[in-house]
Write a protein that holds these residues in place. Structure first.
Motif, PDB file in Angstrom:
ATOM      1  N   HIS A 175      23.392  16.074  -4.343  1.00  0.00           N
ATOM      2  CA  HIS A 175      22.475  16.126  -3.344  1.00  0.00           C
ATOM      3  C   HIS A 175      21.600  17.144  -3.754  1.00  0.00           C
ATOM      4  N   PRO A 178      19.526  22.470  -0.762  1.00  0.00           N
ATOM      5  CA  PRO A 178      18.707  22.779   0.498  1.00  0.00           C
ATOM      6  C   PRO A 178      18.374  24.159   0.401  1.00  0.00           C
ATOM      7  N   ASP A 183      16.803  22.418   6.007  1.00  0.00           N
ATOM      8  CA  ASP A 183      17.223  21.097   5.195  1.00  0.00           C
ATOM      9  C   ASP A 183      18.493  20.588   5.573  1.00  0.00           C
ATOM     10  N   ALA A 185      19.878  19.463   8.339  1.00  0.00           N
ATOM     11  CA  ALA A 185      19.577  18.214   8.990  1.00  0.00           C
ATOM     12  C   ALA A 185      19.789  17.037   8.107  1.00  0.00           C
ATOM     13  N   GLN A 186      19.754  17.115   6.674  1.00  0.00           N
ATOM     14  CA  GLN A 186      19.582  15.790   5.971  1.00  0.00           C
ATOM     15  C   GLN A 186      20.967  16.153   4.979  1.00  0.00           C
ATOM     16  N   HIS A 187      22.080  16.959   5.202  1.00  0.00           N
ATOM     17  CA  HIS A 187      23.217  17.273   4.592  1.00  0.00           C
ATOM     18  C   HIS A 187      24.417  16.888   5.337  1.00  0.00           C
ATOM     19  N   ASN A 188      25.572  16.737   4.720  1.00  0.00           N
ATOM     20  CA  ASN A 188      26.755  16.590   5.190  1.00  0.00           C
ATOM     21  C   ASN A 188      27.650  18.061   5.544  1.00  0.00           C
TER      22      ASN A 188
END
Length: 302
Positions: A175, A178, A183, A185-188
């Motif tokens: 991925h 971040p 950032d 918010a776009q990750h697990n």
């Protein structure tokens, strides 16, 4: 009937949850233990224990009597030690509560040195990730991480848990790395779900507060389970530094956003307010305060 001995037997039956276990402990028979408790109930004029085929449970009166018995026996124990030595000796049973991970990683490894200092103490370490009631569980002291909501306790702050945002190299290779908390918010993100704001991670930089609403496909009520998920490359976690201290040194995880500060959590030693703090409780709290202050894994990442 020896009332004090009967009270001690009653307390041990409650703590062990078994007549036969206490009989073996005292090298007597189960019928003898039952006879003592029946005589105690007769003298008190009511039932202490609701007996069933599966387990022992206290009546409401039995629970109140159990709490009072523990206080009385502790006072007698302290008086005897005080008489024998001129001051209260650090000795006797000490029942300690903690979360599973903190107890396993931060308390249990320090108990050998504590018991070298105080060899007359007998430790019972009770681990549970729920903040259980100290009185009903018979705990003398419990170490808790986070802000305290229950004011009906004696509490002393003994340390601080610093936290870090961590991810495994394997996750970061799959991925985009971040660059800031926004950032996330776009990750697990992996949630430890016993915290009040489990899905709201807070950071601070240059006096500015940054709150990020995170989401992910896994959560747990046990921090070591979260650690295993992170090491497996499943996602990112905001976790105690002490949980990942060896992993950070070995490069198994990477600390993110080191130019941001995360909210630290206090570590308190708490005891029931209506129970006198014994010398052994005080000795343990003092010992853990010194030990945590000197522990590298309890310091913030630099």
């Amino acid at each position: 009937m020896d009332k004090l001995n009967a009270m001690a037997i009653f307390v041990r039956v409650v703590e062990r949850g078994s007549f036969s276990a206490v009989a073996r402990e005292l090298q007597t028979t189960q019928p003898t233990i039952s006879k003592v408790l029946r005589a105690l109930e007769t003298q008190l004029g009511g039932k202490l224990i609701a007996r069933s085929t599966r387990k022992l449970s206290l009546t409401d009166e039995g629970q109140r009597y159990y709490n009072e018995c523990r206080n009385i026996l502790a006072a007698v124990d302290a008086a005897e030690h005080s008489f024998q030595s001129g001051r209260e000796t650090v000795a006797g049973a000490l029942r300690i509560g903690s979360s599973v991970s903190f107890g396993r990683l931060q308390i249990a490894p320090r108990l050998p040195d504590f018991l070298k200092l105080y060899p007359q103490v007998q430790i019972d370490l009770h681990l549970n990730d729920q903040n259980l009631d100290l009185v009903s569980e018979g705990l003398d002291v419990s170490l808790r991480i986070g802000e305290l909501n229950d004011s009906g306790m004696i509490a002393r702050r003994i340390g601080t848990t610093h936290r870090a945002t961590v991810a495994a190299p394997a996750y970061l290779q799959r991925h985009e790395h971040p660059q800031s908390p926004q950032d996330l918010a776009q990750h697990n993100c992996l949630q430890f779900n016993l915290l009040e704001s489990q899905n709201l991670w807070t950071y601070e930089k240059d006096g500015q507060r940054h709150e990020v609403r995170i989401k992910g496909n896994a959560q747990s009520n046990n921090s070591e389970a979260i650690r295993e998920m992170v090491l497996g490359g499943l996602g990112i976690s905001l976790s105690p530094v002490w949980l990942f201290s060896e992993d950070l040194k070995a490069g198994r995880v990477i600390a993110l956003f080191q130019d941001y500060q995360t909210r630290s959590l206090p570590i308190h030693a708490v005891s029931p307010a209506n129970r006198r703090q014994s010398a052994r409780v005080n000795a343990f709290v003092e010992y853990m305060t010194r030990a945590l202050a000197a522990a590298p894994e309890l310091q913030p990442i630099k």
